[in-house]
Design an enzyme around this catalytic site. Structure first.
Site, short mmCIF file in Angstrom:
data_model
loop_
_atom_site.label_atom_id
_atom_site.label_comp_id
_atom_site.label_asym_id
_atom_site.label_seq_id
_atom_site.Cartn_x
_atom_site.Cartn_y
_atom_site.Cartn_z
N LYS A 123 24.28 31.54 95.02
CA LYS A 123 23.87 33.00 94.64
C LYS A 123 22.58 33.21 95.40
O LYS A 123 22.50 34.52 95.83
CB LYS A 123 23.91 33.18 93.21
CG LYS A 123 23.85 34.65 92.68
CD LYS A 123 24.13 34.78 91.18
CE LYS A 123 23.52 35.90 90.71
NZ LYS A 123 23.83 36.29 89.31
N HIS A 166 29.76 26.88 72.39
CA HIS A 166 29.62 27.25 70.90
C HIS A 166 30.68 26.93 70.10
O HIS A 166 32.00 27.20 70.86
CB HIS A 166 29.45 28.92 70.68
CG HIS A 166 28.42 29.43 71.69
ND1 HIS A 166 28.54 30.80 71.99
CD2 HIS A 166 27.29 28.85 72.19
CE1 HIS A 166 27.41 30.91 72.65
NE2 HIS A 166 26.77 29.84 72.99
C1 LIG Z 1 18.84 35.83 85.73
O1 LIG Z 1 19.97 36.02 85.17
C2 LIG Z 1 20.78 36.89 85.54
C3 LIG Z 1 21.81 36.90 84.45
O2 LIG Z 1 22.14 35.74 83.77
C4 LIG Z 1 21.24 36.15 86.85
O3 LIG Z 1 22.08 37.06 87.63
C5 LIG Z 1 20.08 36.09 87.86
O4 LIG Z 1 20.36 35.39 89.01
C6 LIG Z 1 18.97 35.50 87.16
N1 LIG Z 1 17.97 35.30 87.97
C7 LIG Z 1 17.04 34.16 88.01
C8 LIG Z 1 16.09 34.33 88.83
O5 LIG Z 1 17.62 33.06 87.43
#
Ligand SMILES: *C1O[C@H](CO)[C@@H](O)[C@H](O)[C@H]1NC(C)=O
Ligand SMILES: *[C@@H]1O[C@H](CO)[C@@H](O)[C@H](O)[C@H]1NC(C)=O
EC number: 6.3.4.4
Length: 424
Positions: A141, A38
C-alpha cells in the site's frame, strides 16, 4: 453496556465536545487485518472475530469494513463461515466493504513468513508477527503497488495484469518465494463475484451515515495503543494506526465527528509476543494472572505475558487518544492477591522519565517505581455496584482515576470477564 460492568461514581468531570456514538447501529472496522482477534460472547455463544466487525451479529446494524483495513479474502469468508456455524445469520445482507480497502494476497502471507525467518537469522530476533501478511500488504500500500477491492471488482483482466506485476515484484525480491500465480488468480475470480454485492464507496457510505437521519455509530479497531505503528513500542508493533486518529484515516470521517473515546484497560497489564514490558512479572505472580485471566491470544493461542498495571503506559495512551472515560476490565482476576502493585514512574540511571520513551533500548532498562496496595482477598464476582466492592478495590480504582484524571466508568468483574461485554 450492561453487567458485568458496574458503574462507579465519576470523580472527575470531563467535557464532551461532540455528540456521542456508543450504541451500535452502524458498526465499522477501521484498521488492521486478520492478525488480531476479539472473542465476543452473545447469548452465551462465543464468536471469534478477526476481519468482520463484531456488530455483524446485531441484526439491526449495518457493518462496514473501512479503507484502513487490509483484507485477506479467503480469511474473511472462512471467518464468516465459522461464525455462521455458530449461529451468525444473514451477514452478507448487513456487511459493506470499502472499495478503497487494500487486499492481502496469499503471497503477502508467504512473504511475512520469509521476512520473520530472515529477521531471526540476521538479528536473532523476530517481531512475533502472526504471519497473516498484514505487514507486507501495508508495505505494498505504501509502495503504491498494492491492489484494492475496487480493482478486484472491476475489469478482471486489468486486475490480473496488475496482480502479476505485484507478484513478480515479490518473486524478484524473495527468490525462495513459491507462488502459484494462476491458482491464486482463479481463486480471486471466484471471490470477486461474492464480494461485488458487498462493495461500496466507503467515504460516501460514512458521509451518509454521519449526515443522514441520526444514527449511533460504533467504531471498532484492532490491537491496542502500544501496537500502533507510530506510537507503539516500535518495531514490535503492527503495521497500522491503532490509536484514535486512525478512525479518521481508516474510515474517511472528519475528526469533528468523533464523539466519546473509551479506553478499555485491563486491571493488570499483558503483552502477547516479544518486546519490552517493564512491569512484567516473570514468576508466580505473572503465572497467576495468566492462568486466572486465561490470557491467550485469540489469533495464535499464544500465552500472553502478564504483569502489574502500568500507568505510565496507560497515561501515554491517554495522551494520544484522549479518553473520555475508561472501562477497567478483569478486576476480579486480582481477587486472590494479598498485595497488588501499580507501576507509576519509570527511572533510568536514577532519573525519572517525564513520559513513555520512544527508544526500545531505554524501555528495556527502565526501573519501575510502584505504588503498593493491599489486596482484598475476596471474590468480587457477584458485585454489581461500586459501593459493594471491597474498600481496597475501591481504593485501587480511585487511585487509577486520580492518577490519569479520567473517570473509570465501568469495571469488569465476574465470571463473564471482558469477553462478555454485552454491547447489543
Ligand atoms: C494509518 O492507519 C490507516 C488506517 O488504519 C492506514 O490507512 C494508514 O496507512 C496508516 N498509516 C500509517 C503510516 O501506518
Ligand atoms: C517477579 O518478577 C519480577 C521481574 O519479572 C521481579 O521484579 C519481582 O520482584 C518478582 N517478584 C517476586 C515476588 O519474586
Amino acid at each position: 453496556v450492561s453487567p458485568p460492568y458496574i458503574q462507579t461514581p465519576n470523580i472527575h468531570i470531563v467535557t464532551f465536545l461532540c455528540p456521542v456514538y456508543v450504541f451500535c447501529w452502524t458498526a465499522v472496522y477501521y484498521q488492521g487485518g486478520n492478525n488480531a482477534g476479539h472473542t465476543v460472547v452473545v447469548d452465551s455463544v462465543e464468536y471469534d472475530f478477526h476481519l468482520l466487525p463484531s456488530g455483524v451479529l446485531n441484526k439491526k446494524a449495518i457493518s462496514f469494513i473501512g479503507n484502513g483495513v487490509v483484507i485477506h479474502l479467503p480469511g474473511l469468508f472462512e471467518e464468516a463461515e465459522k461464525n455462521s456455524q455458530k449461529g451468525l445469520q444473514g451477514w452478507e445482507e448487513r456487511l459493506k466493504i470499502s472499495d478503497r480497502a487494500h487486499i492481502v494476497f496469499n503471497f503477502h502471507q508467504a512473504v511475512d513468513g520469509i521476512q520473520e525467518q530472515l529477521r531471526q537469522q540476521q538479528a536473532g530476533k523476530n517481531l512475533g508477527t502472526t504471519k497473516k501478511g498484514i505487514g507486507p500488504a501495508y508495505s505494498s500500500k505504501a509502495a503504491r503497488n498494492g491492489l484494492r477491492v475496487c480493482d478486484l471488482v472491476s475489469d478482471f483482466s486489468v486486475f490480473e495484469e496488475k496482480f502479476r506485476v505485484l507478484a513478480g515484484h515479490f518473486q524478484t525480491t524473495y527468490p525462495n518465494l513459491n507462488i502459484d500465480i494462476d491458482a491464486e488468480l482463479e481463486q480471486l475470480k471466484g471471490y470477486a463475484e461474492r464480494l461485488r454485492p458487498l462493495v461500496t464507496d466507503g467515504v460516501y457510505f460514512m458521509h451518509k451515515a454521519l449526515n443522514g437521519p441520526s444514527k449511533k455509530i460504533l467504531v471498532e479497531g484492532a490491537n491496542a495503543a502500544l501496537l500502533d505503528i507510530d506510537f507503539g513500542t516500535y518495531p514490535f508493533v503492527t503495521s497500522s494506526n491503532c490509536t484514535v486518529g486512525g478512525v479518521c484515516t481508516g474510515l474517511g470521517v472528519p475528526p469533528s465527528h468523533v464523539g466519546r473515546v473509551y479506553g478499555v484497560v485491563k486491571a493488570y497489564t499483558t503483552r502477547v509476543g516479544v518486546g519490552a514490558f517493564p512491569t512484567e512479572q516473570d514468576n508466580d505472580t505473572g503465572d497467576l494472572l495468566q492462568s486466572r485471566g486465561r490470557e491467550f491470544g485469540v489469533t495464535t493461542g499464544r500465552r500472553r505475558r502478564c504483569g502489574w498495571l502500568d500507568l505510565v503506559l496507560v497515561r501515554y495512551a491517554h495522551m494520544v487518544n484522549g479518553f473520555s472515560a475508561i472501562a477497567l476490565t478483569k478486576l476480579d482476576i486480582l481477587d486472590t492477591l494479598p498485595e497488588i502493585k501499580i507501576g507509576i514512574t519509570y527511572t533510568v540511571d536514577g532519573k525519572p522519565l517525564p513520559s513513555f520513551p520512544a527508544n526500545m533500548d531505554v524501555l528495556t532498562k527502565v526501573q519501575v517505581t510502584y505504588e503498593t496496595f493491599p489486596g482484598w482477598c475476596c471474590s468480587t464476582e457477584g458485585v454489581r455496584s461500586f459501593d459493594e466492592l471491597p474498600s481496597q478495590a475501591q481504593s485501587y480504582i480511585c487511585f487509577i482515576e486520580k492518577f490519569l484524571e479520567v473517570p473509570v466508568k465501568w469495571v469488569g468483574v465476574g465470571k463473564s470477564r471482558e469477553s462478555m461485554i454485552k454491547l447489543f
